[in-house]
Motif scaffolding. Structure first.
Motif, PDB file in Angstrom:
ATOM      1  N   GLU A  85      -9.496  -1.441 -10.039  1.00 40.09           N
ATOM      2  CA  GLU A  85     -10.614  -0.976 -11.476  1.00 40.09           C
ATOM      3  C   GLU A  85     -11.387  -0.121 -10.483  1.00 40.09           C
ATOM      4  N   ASN A  86     -11.423  -0.260  -9.296  1.00 41.05           N
ATOM      5  CA  ASN A  86     -12.248   0.305  -8.290  1.00 41.05           C
ATOM      6  C   ASN A  86     -11.931   1.439  -7.910  1.00 41.05           C
ATOM      7  N   GLU A  87     -10.442   1.562  -8.462  1.00 41.09           N
ATOM      8  CA  GLU A  87      -9.870   3.480  -7.823  1.00 41.09           C
ATOM      9  C   GLU A  87      -9.946   4.406  -8.955  1.00 41.09           C
ATOM     10  N   GLY A  88     -10.969   2.825 -10.068  1.00 38.33           N
ATOM     11  CA  GLY A  88     -11.212   3.960 -11.592  1.00 38.33           C
ATOM     12  C   GLY A  88     -10.040   3.794 -12.933  1.00 38.33           C
ATOM     13  N   ILE A  89      -8.830   2.706 -12.080  1.00 43.46           N
ATOM     14  CA  ILE A  89      -7.966   3.048 -13.176  1.00 43.46           C
ATOM     15  C   ILE A  89      -8.687   1.568 -14.105  1.00 43.46           C
ATOM     16  N   GLU A  90      -8.133   1.907 -15.762  1.00 45.52           N
ATOM     17  CA  GLU A  90      -8.854   0.685 -16.759  1.00 45.52           C
ATOM     18  C   GLU A  90      -7.272  -0.249 -16.715  1.00 45.52           C
ATOM     19  N   VAL A  91      -7.985  -1.344 -16.886  1.00 45.46           N
ATOM     20  CA  VAL A  91      -6.733  -2.531 -17.266  1.00 45.46           C
ATOM     21  C   VAL A  91      -7.164  -2.943 -18.552  1.00 45.46           C
ATOM     22  N   HIS A  92      -6.504  -3.577 -19.581  1.00 40.74           N
ATOM     23  CA  HIS A  92      -6.782  -4.700 -20.192  1.00 40.74           C
ATOM     24  C   HIS A  92      -5.596  -5.215 -20.175  1.00 40.74           C
ATOM     25  N   GLU A  93      -6.205  -6.828 -20.491  1.00 45.97           N
ATOM     26  CA  GLU A  93      -4.715  -7.616 -21.154  1.00 45.97           C
ATOM     27  C   GLU A  93      -4.042  -6.863 -19.459  1.00 45.97           C
ATOM     28  N   ASP A  94      -4.205  -7.192 -18.418  1.00 48.66           N
ATOM     29  CA  ASP A  94      -3.072  -7.218 -17.353  1.00 48.66           C
ATOM     30  C   ASP A  94      -2.180  -5.673 -17.547  1.00 48.66           C
ATOM     31  N   GLN A  95      -2.569  -4.651 -18.272  1.00 50.55           N
ATOM     32  CA  GLN A  95      -2.410  -3.938 -18.485  1.00 50.55           C
ATOM     33  C   GLN A  95      -2.761  -2.015 -17.975  1.00 50.55           C
ATOM     34  N   ILE A  96      -1.913  -1.207 -17.681  1.00 49.32           N
ATOM     35  CA  ILE A  96      -3.069   0.064 -16.708  1.00 49.32           C
ATOM     36  C   ILE A  96      -2.417   0.625 -18.257  1.00 49.32           C
ATOM     37  N   GLN A  97      -4.482   0.874 -18.613  1.00 45.73           N
ATOM     38  CA  GLN A  97      -4.310   1.971 -19.399  1.00 45.73           C
ATOM     39  C   GLN A  97      -4.312   3.579 -19.663  1.00 45.73           C
ATOM     40  N   ASP A  98      -3.462   4.487 -20.176  1.00 49.54           N
ATOM     41  CA  ASP A  98      -3.276   5.762 -19.840  1.00 49.54           C
ATOM     42  C   ASP A  98      -2.340   5.572 -19.317  1.00 49.54           C
ATOM     43  N   PHE A  99      -1.580   4.883 -18.502  1.00 45.99           N
ATOM     44  CA  PHE A  99      -0.211   4.400 -17.603  1.00 45.99           C
ATOM     45  C   PHE A  99       0.204   5.785 -17.077  1.00 45.99           C
ATOM     46  N   LYS A 100       0.280   6.889 -18.656  1.00 39.88           N
ATOM     47  CA  LYS A 100       1.508   7.580 -18.142  1.00 39.88           C
ATOM     48  C   LYS A 100       0.257   9.175 -16.987  1.00 39.88           C
ATOM     49  N   THR A 101      -1.250   9.151 -16.779  1.00 43.05           N
ATOM     50  CA  THR A 101      -1.832   9.757 -16.102  1.00 43.05           C
ATOM     51  C   THR A 101      -1.962   9.528 -14.949  1.00 43.05           C
ATOM     52  N   HIS A 102      -1.621   7.879 -14.359  1.00 37.04           N
ATOM     53  CA  HIS A 102      -2.198   7.588 -13.338  1.00 37.04           C
ATOM     54  C   HIS A 102      -0.745   7.142 -12.711  1.00 37.04           C
ATOM     55  N   PHE A 103       0.843   7.284 -13.459  1.00 44.49           N
ATOM     56  CA  PHE A 103       1.640   6.981 -12.377  1.00 44.49           C
ATOM     57  C   PHE A 103       1.745   8.719 -11.437  1.00 44.49           C
ATOM     58  N   TRP A 104       2.225   7.855 -10.435  1.00 47.73           N
ATOM     59  CA  TRP A 104       2.485   8.536  -9.572  1.00 47.73           C
ATOM     60  C   TRP A 104       4.393   8.318  -9.320  1.00 47.73           C
ATOM     61  N   ASP A 105       5.116   9.398  -9.046  1.00 53.30           N
ATOM     62  CA  ASP A 105       6.746   9.597  -8.792  1.00 53.30           C
ATOM     63  C   ASP A 105       7.134   9.540  -7.314  1.00 53.30           C
ATOM     64  N   PRO A 106       7.242   8.979  -6.365  1.00 53.56           N
ATOM     65  CA  PRO A 106       7.294   8.917  -5.171  1.00 53.56           C
ATOM     66  C   PRO A 106       8.329  10.710  -5.198  1.00 53.56           C
ATOM     67  N   LEU A 107       9.618  10.760  -6.039  1.00 55.94           N
ATOM     68  CA  LEU A 107      11.380  11.159  -6.248  1.00 55.94           C
ATOM     69  C   LEU A 107       9.839  12.718  -6.557  1.00 55.94           C
ATOM     70  N   LYS A 108       9.203  13.161  -6.938  1.00 57.21           N
ATOM     71  CA  LYS A 108       8.334  14.001  -7.165  1.00 57.21           C
ATOM     72  C   LYS A 108       7.491  14.678  -6.330  1.00 57.21           C
ATOM     73  N   GLU A 109       6.686  13.216  -5.420  1.00 58.35           N
ATOM     74  CA  GLU A 109       5.918  13.865  -4.748  1.00 58.35           C
ATOM     75  C   GLU A 109       5.992  13.461  -3.727  1.00 58.35           C
ATOM     76  N   LEU A 110       7.066  12.853  -3.154  1.00 55.41           N
ATOM     77  CA  LEU A 110       7.574  13.062  -1.571  1.00 55.41           C
ATOM     78  C   LEU A 110       8.733  14.237  -1.327  1.00 55.41           C
ATOM     79  N   GLY A 111       9.382  13.905  -2.737  1.00 55.78           N
ATOM     80  CA  GLY A 111      10.276  14.761  -2.273  1.00 55.78           C
ATOM     81  C   GLY A 111      11.550  14.107  -2.423  1.00 55.78           C
ATOM     82  N   GLU A 112      13.068  14.926  -2.032  1.00 59.33           N
ATOM     83  CA  GLU A 112      14.565  13.709  -1.277  1.00 59.33           C
ATOM     84  C   GLU A 112      13.929  12.969  -0.400  1.00 59.33           C
ATOM     85  N   PRO A 113      14.880  12.302  -0.334  1.00 58.02           N
ATOM     86  CA  PRO A 113      14.116  11.031   0.951  1.00 58.02           C
ATOM     87  C   PRO A 113      14.871  11.355   1.850  1.00 58.02           C
ATOM     88  N   SER A 114      14.177  11.445   3.992  1.00 59.21           N
ATOM     89  CA  SER A 114      15.603  12.267   4.985  1.00 59.21           C
ATOM     90  C   SER A 114      16.321  11.017   5.035  1.00 59.21           C
TER      91      SER A 114
END
Length: 114
Positions: A85-114
């Motif tokens: 929540e300090n990072e601006g992520i809303e959590v309700h009953e242990d569930q991240i709200q608007d999860f898809k918006t906050h999701f970070w996929d390492p395969l897309k963001e970092l590319g293929e691992p070396s």
């Protein structure tokens, strides 16, 4: 801890260090990035053993639907939720709200691992 497991945990920590402020990833996404798609639980175990590593933002790793399943490994009743929540992520009953918006996929963001 077995040597192979220790090496895997270090790889997990290196990926998780890249999760940006205000974003989250999943145990499974980290496992897929590392070429171990069926090892989401091992990623969870790595996160459970991340003690004394402030540089690893373990609070940014959640389950595949955005539940804070690792919250009991943080000191305090709601520390994981508070950190998110300090990072601006809303959590309700242990569930991240608007999860898809906050999701970070390492395969897309970092590319293929070396």
């Amino acid at each position: 801890m077995a040597k192979k497991e220790e090496h895997f945990f270090e790889k997990v920590y290196e990926v998780v260090k890249h999760v940006p402020y205000g974003r989250v990833t999943t145990y499974g996404a980290v496992a897929r990035y590392l070429g171990a798609a069926r090892s989401a639980r091992m990623v969870g175990w790595a996160m459970n053993n991340v003690v004394d590593r402030e540089e690893v933002p373990a609070h940014r790793v959640v389950n595949r639907i955005g539940l804070l399943t690792g919250k009991h490994h943080f000191s305090g009743t709601n520390l994981m939720q508070q950190l998110l929540e300090n990072e601006g992520i809303e959590v309700h009953e242990d569930q991240i709200q608007d999860f898809k918006t906050h999701f970070w996929d390492p395969l897309k963001e970092l590319g293929e691992p070396s």
